[in-house]
Design a protein around this motif. Structure first.
Motif, short mmCIF file in Angstrom:
data_model
loop_
_atom_site.label_atom_id
_atom_site.label_comp_id
_atom_site.label_asym_id
_atom_site.label_seq_id
_atom_site.Cartn_x
_atom_site.Cartn_y
_atom_site.Cartn_z
N ILE A 100 -7.54 9.48 -0.43
CA ILE A 100 -8.70 10.33 -0.11
C ILE A 100 -8.30 11.15 1.07
O ILE A 100 -9.55 11.49 0.60
CB ILE A 100 -8.60 8.76 0.94
CG1 ILE A 100 -8.80 7.41 0.71
CG2 ILE A 100 -9.72 9.31 2.30
CD1 ILE A 100 -9.37 5.75 1.93
N ASP A 137 0.85 -1.86 -0.20
CA ASP A 137 -0.16 -0.29 0.40
C ASP A 137 0.95 1.54 -0.19
O ASP A 137 0.06 2.22 -0.45
CB ASP A 137 -0.87 0.28 1.34
CG ASP A 137 -2.14 1.50 1.67
OD1 ASP A 137 -1.18 2.18 1.93
OD2 ASP A 137 -2.66 1.35 1.20
N SER A 189 -3.02 4.83 0.08
CA SER A 189 -4.52 5.11 -0.30
C SER A 189 -4.82 5.85 0.55
O SER A 189 -6.07 6.93 0.52
CB SER A 189 -4.50 3.69 0.64
OG SER A 189 -4.75 2.63 0.25
N GLN A 190 -4.28 6.48 2.24
CA GLN A 190 -4.66 7.81 2.98
C GLN A 190 -4.18 8.70 2.23
O GLN A 190 -4.98 9.61 2.40
CB GLN A 190 -3.94 7.40 4.13
CG GLN A 190 -4.19 6.45 5.02
CD GLN A 190 -5.19 6.48 5.60
OE1 GLN A 190 -6.34 7.20 5.66
NE2 GLN A 190 -5.51 5.65 6.45
N ALA A 230 -9.17 2.27 -2.44
CA ALA A 230 -9.44 3.65 -1.93
C ALA A 230 -10.68 4.73 -2.73
O ALA A 230 -10.95 5.88 -2.03
CB ALA A 230 -7.79 4.50 -2.81
#
Length: 470
Positions: free
Chosen positions: A53, A45, A49-50, A119
């Motif tokens: 977002i 990851d 992903s964060q 995501a």
């Protein structure tokens, strides 16, 4: 919440069914690999992903570039562990781990294929589709794992279960996510998110390694059987406390990202969310602590009797887990990924120190030190999160004090009365559950718990929405 409980609930049920056919030592073999699997998942990851977002404007080229990057990293990690499998097996003195690692780690490659699609769904808060994907994947993999366990009574049932879940999830994310990489790879797009993601990656790597260190230490210092007896209680604890906390924080993170610059609103919202999580999770975990031995006697064979004792320690950890888990999101939405990395280094240094000392003593001492660490962790993270939204640690404690009083009353009275209930295991579980819930809710009402009011308010909103839908 529905998605997480249905997914984890089915997964836990399948695991308990498989446990009827496998010895604790076979679960211990999977536990020995867990630190490497967790480490690999975080690397794949890479914190992107964060970052996706949190970013308000993400281009198609950004999505495609991150996708290619994740897949490349996933394949590279698999090759590293494929050739490192003999070393892992030698470390634990378990030759079977060579083939287990080489098959189990294929899940990393498949999971890397769906990270960007996942995501995007989180960013759009499209949890209905996430629910469908997760539930179908966990049911399919669980059924196959049970079939393998019944026929072969082998640890391969767990490997097949995990691998099938990764394959199903990625395939469904492609089908239902309705996104495919269309643009060429751009290093500029990757670099755009690299600063934020690298700090988060460093924090996540430290967390993934250290959170799974108990498995490695227990497997090395004690035995595969002891590790197996630790694995099931830990899985049950995370299936309950972790599921609720994760469900709340997965929604609260993208919501808080929308008003990340409004400190007053962020403070009020984050405190309500943390208070609500503790209000819901803590009574469940304390009730399970009271009934641990009856519960395990009812759901597992006699070989697993030691697991009930370990589970009581896990329940205490689960009750306070939400403070660190959710408060970390406040730092992330404020863009303080360096803070997150620094805090991760400090708290995990404390964690490793506890483990190094504890392995020289019986397993109970290690579990007690895990409780001590998690209490420190909750206070430590809450302090720094509070600084960002301008609320003291003392005020945070005052906010949850009515919940603590309610817990103390419900726990004490239920613990005293349960010994006089002699009508069988299942009936005693039901009666004590009803008693505990009634005592807890009445006490929370008497002490005018703000968390109770907040939960009731959310239920009223849900009821009104359902009414409009009907």
């Amino acid at each position: 919440m529905l998605e997480r409980f249905s997914t984890i609930g089915v997964q836990l049920l399948c695991t308990l069914v498989i446990a009827q056919f496998l010895a604790p030592s076979q679960f211990g073999l999977i536990g020995m690999m867990s630190i490497f699997l967790a480490f690999s998942s975080i690397l794949v990851d890479a914190g992107f992903s964060q970052a996706l977002i949190r970013e308000k404007q993400v281009s198609l080229r950004d999505y495609s570039s991150v996708f290619y990057f994740n897949v490349l990293v996933g394949c590279g990690i698999y090759l590293i562990f494929f050739f490192s499998a003999p070393l892992i097996a030698e470390f634990y003195g378990e030759p079977l781990l060579v083939s287990l690692v080489r098959w189990a780690f294929l899940s990393i490659v498949f999971l890397s294929l769906g990270i960007v699609q996942q995501a995007q769904l989180f960013k759009k808060i499209d949890f209905k589709r996430v629910s469908q994907i997760s539930l179908v994947s966990v049911i399919s993999s669980g059924i196959l794992g049970i079939v393998i366990a019944v026929i072969y009574k082998s640890v391969w049932a767990l490997v097949v279960q995990n691998l099938t879940y990764a394959v199903c999830r990625s395939v469904l994310l492609w089908i239902l996510g309705r996104w495919f990489p269309r643009e060429k790879f751009s290093w500029q797009s990757v670099k755009k998110y690299l600063g934020f993601s690298l700090n988060l990656l460093g924090a996540n790597i430290i967390a993934a390694i250290t959170d799974n260190l108990p498995n490695m230490f227990i497997g090395k210092a004690y035995s595969a059987s002891v590790l197996g007896n630790y694995t099931i209680p830990n899985k049950l604890q995370t299936s309950v406390a972790g599921t609720i906390s994760f469900s709340i924080h997965r929604v609260s993170y993208p919501v808080m990202a929308e008003f990340q610059e409004d400190i007053d609103r962020l403070r009020a919202y984050s405190q309500n969310i943390v208070g609500m999580a503790f209000f819901i999770i803590s009574p469940i975990m304390l009730f399970l602590l009271i009934e641990a031995h009856d519960l395990f006697a009812a759901i597992l064979p006699a070989d697993w009797s030691s697991a009930a004792h370990y589970f009581q320690y896990m329940c205490v950890i689960g009750a306070i887990y939400c403070f660190a888990d959710i408060n970390m999101d406040v730092m992330l939405v404020r863009g303080k990924s360096r803070w997150v990395l620094g805090i991760e280094i400090i708290r995990k240094t404390v964690f490793v120190s506890c483990l190094v000392v504890a392995i020289h003593f019986p397993i109970d001492v290690l579990l007690q030190m895990l409780i001590g660490y998690n209490l420190f962790n909750a206070i430590f993270v809450s302090y720094f999160s509070g600084k960002l939204v301008k609320i003291s640690l003392w005020q945070q404690l005052v906010n949850i004090f009515p919940t603590l009083l309610s817990l103390g009353i419900a726990f004490s009275i239920t613990l005293f009365i349960r010994d006089y209930i002699m009508w069988g295991v299942w009936l005693r579980l039901i009666i004590t559950a009803i008693l505990f819930i009634c005592l807890y809710m009445v006490s929370a009402y008497i002490f005018k718990s703000s968390s109770l009011r907040y939960v009731i308010g959310k239920l009223d909103v849900l009821k009104n929405k359902c009414g409009v839908g009907i």
